[in-house]
Design a protein around this motif. Structure first.
Motif, short mmCIF file in Angstrom:
data_model
loop_
_atom_site.label_atom_id
_atom_site.label_comp_id
_atom_site.label_asym_id
_atom_site.label_seq_id
_atom_site.Cartn_x
_atom_site.Cartn_y
_atom_site.Cartn_z
N HIS A 118 0.85 -1.20 0.00
CA HIS A 118 0.00 0.00 0.00
C HIS A 118 0.88 1.25 0.00
O HIS A 118 1.91 1.30 0.68
N ASP B 19 0.78 4.03 1.47
CA ASP B 19 1.09 4.58 2.79
C ASP B 19 2.24 3.82 3.45
O ASP B 19 3.06 4.42 4.16
N ARG B 20 2.30 2.50 3.24
CA ARG B 20 3.38 1.70 3.82
C ARG B 20 4.71 2.03 3.15
O ARG B 20 5.76 2.09 3.81
N ALA C 239 5.96 5.32 4.41
CA ALA C 239 6.45 5.20 5.79
C ALA C 239 7.88 4.67 5.83
O ALA C 239 8.64 5.00 6.75
#
Length: 238
Positions: free
Chosen positions: A200, A202-203, A206
């Protein structure tokens, strides 16, 4: 301050005139020192520098830079008009540097934790550029395999990435997903959900992939979804 402004700051802080053969040493130490107090920006700058430098070295190893490869590079790097010169400067210095790509890969690996997922993101991006002219050529594949090995990636991990990029619709869907052919339906489903979650956007952000590079995640998800759909149809599970 934007990622590209920080990249300009990084280039300004490099020791001396960025002498060929010492550039990779200088850039690794500068990333660590200049961005040590900002872990998120440090991860993004480290990823960007790795992608630019290693794609430049791949172009040198292959001997030819095609228009398609340049365009693929630009797809990964959404660069504001005023910042293009900073990326071009870093790319050109890396390409001309007398240090070999193995020295680059080894030094750049020191910016990350051993076994970090970011290594696969970098190799994914390099594959995206390599295949832009319609095929990953023999020298490019050898280059990518060696970079992956220097990053400490297993051969199985590299083969999964290779399978996703080289005719994924015809490749072994179990290899693309990285799941054992003998796994149960439930095990396949759990594995699929786990790797999709790890992919994903967002991962990725991060762990240091800048938002500009989400094309990597989009392509990876498409290959994973296609492989899972083929397994699901073969096994006839919902």
């Amino acid at each position: 301050m934007s990622l590209w402004s920080r990249l300009a700051e990084l280039l300004h802080c490099l020791p001396g005139p960025c002498a060929l053969g010492t550039f990779v040493d200088g850039i690794v130490e500068t990333v660590k020192s200049v961005f040590g107090g900002d872990p998120e920006m440090r991860r993004q700058v480290a990823f960007s520098v790795s992608m630019i430098a290693l794609s430049a070295k791949m172009a040198k190893a292959d001997g030819v830079v095609t228009a398609d490869e340049v365009e693929a590079f630009r797809q990964l790097f959404v660069i504001p008009e005023g910042e293009a010169k900073n990326v071009a400067r870093l790319y050109n210095i890396a390409r001309q540097d007398v240090a070999g790509f193995e020295a680059y890969a080894t030094k750049l690996a020191g910016l990350y934790e051993r076994g970090a997922e970011i290594y696969e993101d970098i190799v994914d991006g390099l594959f995206h550029i390599a295949k832009a002219d319609g095929a990953v050529h023999e020298k490019e594949l050898a280059y990518l395999a060696r970079v992956a090995a220097l990053f400490g990636m297993t051969s199985a991990a590299f083969q999964r990435i290779e399978a996703r990029h080289i005719v994924p619709e015809e490749g072994d869907p179990y290899l693309i997903l990285g799941v054992d052919r003998a796994a149960s339906d439930d095990e396949v489903k759990r594995h699929y959900r786990r790797i999709v979650s790890a992919t994903h956007p967002d991962r990725l952000i991060a762990r240091g992939v800048p938002p500009e590079f989400i094309a990597i995640a989009t392509q990876k998800l498409a290959a994973l979804n296609g492989a899972y759909d083929r397994i699901r149809r073969q096994r006839a599970f919902a």
